[in-house]
Design a protein around this motif. Sequence first.
Motif, mmCIF file in Angstrom:
data_model
loop_
_atom_site.group_PDB
_atom_site.id
_atom_site.type_symbol
_atom_site.label_atom_id
_atom_site.label_comp_id
_atom_site.label_asym_id
_atom_site.label_seq_id
_atom_site.Cartn_x
_atom_site.Cartn_y
_atom_site.Cartn_z
ATOM 1 N N GLN A 93 -6.661 -0.828 -0.408
ATOM 2 C CA GLN A 93 -7.435 -0.677 0.812
ATOM 3 C C GLN A 93 -6.967 0.578 1.553
ATOM 4 N N PHE A 108 -0.100 -7.653 8.988
ATOM 5 C CA PHE A 108 0.363 -6.340 8.562
ATOM 6 C C PHE A 108 1.051 -5.618 9.714
ATOM 7 N N GLY A 126 -3.293 2.933 2.802
ATOM 8 C CA GLY A 126 -2.272 2.285 2.003
ATOM 9 C C GLY A 126 -1.703 3.195 0.953
ATOM 10 N N GLY A 186 -4.910 -3.416 10.059
ATOM 11 C CA GLY A 186 -3.622 -3.030 9.516
ATOM 12 C C GLY A 186 -3.165 -1.677 10.032
ATOM 13 N N LEU A 195 0.893 -1.138 0.000
ATOM 14 C CA LEU A 195 0.000 0.000 0.000
ATOM 15 C C LEU A 195 0.929 1.184 0.000
ATOM 16 N N GLU A 254 -11.431 3.225 11.075
ATOM 17 C CA GLU A 254 -10.178 3.865 10.714
ATOM 18 C C GLU A 254 -9.735 4.822 11.819
ATOM 19 N N GLY A 309 -6.564 0.808 9.731
ATOM 20 C CA GLY A 309 -7.797 0.403 9.078
ATOM 21 C C GLY A 309 -8.223 -0.973 9.541
ATOM 22 N N GLY A 310 -9.474 -1.311 9.264
ATOM 23 C CA GLY A 310 -9.996 -2.616 9.633
ATOM 24 C C GLY A 310 -10.259 -2.780 11.110
ATOM 25 N N ARG A 352 -12.541 -0.014 1.961
ATOM 26 C CA ARG A 352 -12.122 -0.038 3.348
ATOM 27 C C ARG A 352 -11.425 -1.366 3.643
ATOM 28 N N ALA A 353 -10.504 -1.339 4.585
ATOM 29 C CA ALA A 353 -9.714 -2.528 4.899
ATOM 30 C C ALA A 353 -10.598 -3.628 5.472
ATOM 31 N N SER A 354 -10.362 -4.838 5.025
ATOM 32 C CA SER A 354 -11.087 -6.001 5.539
ATOM 33 C C SER A 354 -10.319 -6.682 6.666
ATOM 34 N N LYS A 355 -9.036 -6.332 6.835
ATOM 35 C CA LYS A 355 -8.218 -6.890 7.895
ATOM 36 C C LYS A 355 -7.557 -5.753 8.662
#
Length: 294
Positions: free
Chosen positions: A112, A287, A115, A194, A5, A256, A220-221, A189-192
């Motif tokens: 995402q 991450f 990043g 990070g 990212l 976030e 995020g996530g 948007r981040a799914s995990k």
Amino acid sequence: MRSGLVLIVLATSVGVLAACGNDGASQVPPQASHPVATSAAPGGKPRSEAILKDPQQRPAGLPEQLEIPVAGGGDPCPPTDEPRLWTDLEDEDFAPERAAARVDVRAPIDMQIPGSVGICVGGMNPGRPGTVTLTAPSGKVVRTTAVTPASDSSPKVYQQFLPGAEVGTYTVTARQDGRTATRKINVRRASKLGVFLINRDPENWQMERDGLGRLKFAFGGLPPGKPTAFYLYHSPQDNTLRFHSTYQVTGDANGEAFLDLVVTDQTPLGAYLMVRDPARLHTSGAFGAFWHLG
């Protein structure tokens, strides 16, 4: 360096960060053991701050030490005859000198929040000025970057997406002397979980302590409204990292957040790694953010 990212790409699949974001208006509070990050769009709410100084007691069950990740990347983009846009990560899948010709530039780039991605700009005439423009899904021009290609490489422009950025399909457009190349970027948007280090120079994770002031992170996530622990590891001699401190980060409604770590002249020098799950550092999808303070 390459980043998922950012930035740099670590051999352990740890993603790191890109260009510097805006500071929120905030005051340095007394040193806290467990600072909480406040989500903030540029020019919005203040960031949360913590002073990077004294080690803390390691939480029970957390690994005491980690091996320093191996950083890689930073390769120049090869020159091309035709105007093309491809990511520096796509160079990893092909020999660099053939990557630009084999990448499907019609396929969108997936990103995402937060990043950064390095985009190679091929097909520009050496020594002639050009521009690379990033346009948001709403049609707003996010940024325009001036580039001047060298004779032996194509320019590389980093595009970053921080909390507060629009979600949807962005357009990157390169122009020079009437020639144009475009590429889409799908941003979600981040799914995990990070953490992303917002760095002035995406290809340099070496930082000087003097005059640095603070380190800036985006997350995020996160589960909205609930604190999530991130762990900082440190090594004064660039070998094995040992646990240093814990930071509780609370995401906004979008999961976030931002966090600033204040760097003083007492901040220990050496290598640092911030990660959510140290036990899964060497597994795909883990991450973190790695940097060196000199």
